[in-house]
Motif scaffolding. Structure first.
Motif, short mmCIF file in Angstrom:
data_model
loop_
_atom_site.label_atom_id
_atom_site.label_comp_id
_atom_site.label_asym_id
_atom_site.label_seq_id
_atom_site.Cartn_x
_atom_site.Cartn_y
_atom_site.Cartn_z
N LEU A 246 0.83 -1.20 0.00
CA LEU A 246 0.00 0.00 0.00
C LEU A 246 0.87 1.25 0.00
CD1 LEU A 246 -2.84 -0.83 2.54
CD2 LEU A 246 -2.96 -0.76 0.06
N ILE A 270 -5.37 -1.39 -2.67
CA ILE A 270 -6.08 -1.55 -1.41
C ILE A 270 -6.81 -2.88 -1.42
CG2 ILE A 270 -6.39 0.93 -1.04
CD1 ILE A 270 -9.34 0.51 -1.96
N ALA A 286 -3.68 3.52 -2.37
CA ALA A 286 -4.20 3.81 -1.04
C ALA A 286 -4.47 5.29 -0.83
CB ALA A 286 -3.21 3.31 0.02
N ARG A 306 -7.86 4.28 0.96
CA ARG A 306 -7.58 3.35 2.05
C ARG A 306 -8.72 3.32 3.07
NH1 ARG A 306 -3.60 7.36 3.34
NH2 ARG A 306 -1.99 5.97 2.52
#
Length: 344
Positions: A246, A270, A286, A306
């Motif tokens: 990420l 993600i 993310a 995210r």
């Protein structure tokens, strides 16, 4: 010495002229083997404990096969076959799931994944890359790169061709194991250490890396990178890409829930919840700013992608007029936003 092991396997492999392991094939690796089997193997092969790879002879293989006949018929039969080998044999004992220390250990853990005994990120692969030699994968098996030119010349002098399929640390999975109930259009695109669940189809342009894979059933037309585990009934469209890291965070599993669709040339950074859709051509990291919309397409809030990780029933798309990344849900976006706020 404890007779409780994490894993054990008896294999046959390839060494270079210096006696260094290039690869190992384990036909029947075991996870959490029976203590009686471990005790017999330790007695016959001189195992004293810890994580250890022990080379053994064909005579020892025959002796151990006899000792295991009343303990594990399948392993006894395998050792009977190994006793006929013209290639070097090795028994790998893993007392615990710890960082790797040898090439045979590395190959055992890759086998555990491809045999579906452990799911991606279910075991430690720390230190694997220095332990996997970069070799030529040829029509005659693994060849040390320093020995390749001579082997090619030898083949030509005999009127034969030593074909080199790839030069890499990882071999293709199907040279070691073909899991039940799968379709793989191009076997060179699935590495040993991939977990391919029953019912999975990997199309010609699909790719599955080690320590990644699919729970199945599903179709893979794009790339499944290391650290990515795709849930049941998901479709990764042609050219799609996924990342194992990420943005702005540490290495984690990028999981894809059940019933997801990631369109052609799309990608994710993600984890996705169940029944998510990412439209074709959209790449979500993310830190991507996402306009969260309600059922009437009104903007509720701007969040980072995210914050939506793992949520079910989401549609990610790009607004064709503004270029903004948008997210809609079958549930109320306002309720989702409140849940996210409470979570944070």
């Amino acid at each position: 010495m404890s007779t409780s092991l994490y894993s054990i396997a008896f294999g046959v492999g390839t060494q270079n002229r210096q006696g260094n392991w290039l690869e190992v094939f384990y036909a029947l690796p075991l996870l959490n083997p029976a203590s009686e089997l471990v005790a017999k193997a330790a007695e016959k092969l001189g195992y004293q404990g810890g994580n250890q790879a022990i080379a053994f002879t064909t005579t020892q293989a025959a002796d151990l096969a006899e000792a295991l006949k009343g303990v594990d018929a399948a392993q006894a039969a395998l050792l009977t076959r190994l006793a006929e080998s013209h290639n070097p044999l090795v028994a790998t004992f893993l007392a615990e799931d710890a960082a790797l220390t040898s090439t045979p250990e590395a190959y055992l853990k890759l086998h555990l994944l491809s045999h579906r005994l452990v799911k991606p990120h279910g075991l430690s692969l720390a230190g694997i890359f220095p332990l996997l030699p970069n070799v030529a994968w040829t029509s005659q098996g693994a060849v040390d790169l320093a020995e390749l030119a001579e082997r090619q010349l030898e083949a030509r002098l005999k009127g034969k061709l030593l074909e080199v399929f790839s030069v890499d640390k990882f071999p293709k999975m199907t040279d070691y194991v073909v899991p039940a109930g799968v379709r793989i259009a191009d076997s060179a695109r699935v590495r040993l250490g991939a977990y391919i669940g029953e019912g999975t189809t990997v199309m010609h342009e699909g790719f599955v890396n080690f320590n990644g894979g699919t729970e199945g059933p599903g179709m893979i037309e794009g790339r499944v990178s290391a650290g990515v585990f795709v849930g049941k009934g998901s479709d990764l469209g042609g050219g799609c890409s996924t990342m194992g890291t990420l943005s702005g965070g540490g290495n984690i599993i990028i999981s894809v829930g059940e019933g997801c669709l990631i369109g052609a040339n799309a990608g994710i950074g993600i984890p996705l919840g169940d029944r998510n859709t990412v439209e074709a051509g959209l790449y979500i990291t993310a830190g991507t700013k996402v306009n969260l919309l309600d059922e009437g397409n009104a903007l509720v809030k701007v969040v980072k992608a995210r914050d939506l990780a793992g949520q079910p029933d989401l549609l990610f798309r790009r607004n064709s007029l503004t270029g903004a990344v948008e997210c809609k849900t079958h549930k109320s976006a306002i309720e989702l936003n409140e849940a996210l706020h409470a979570h944070n």
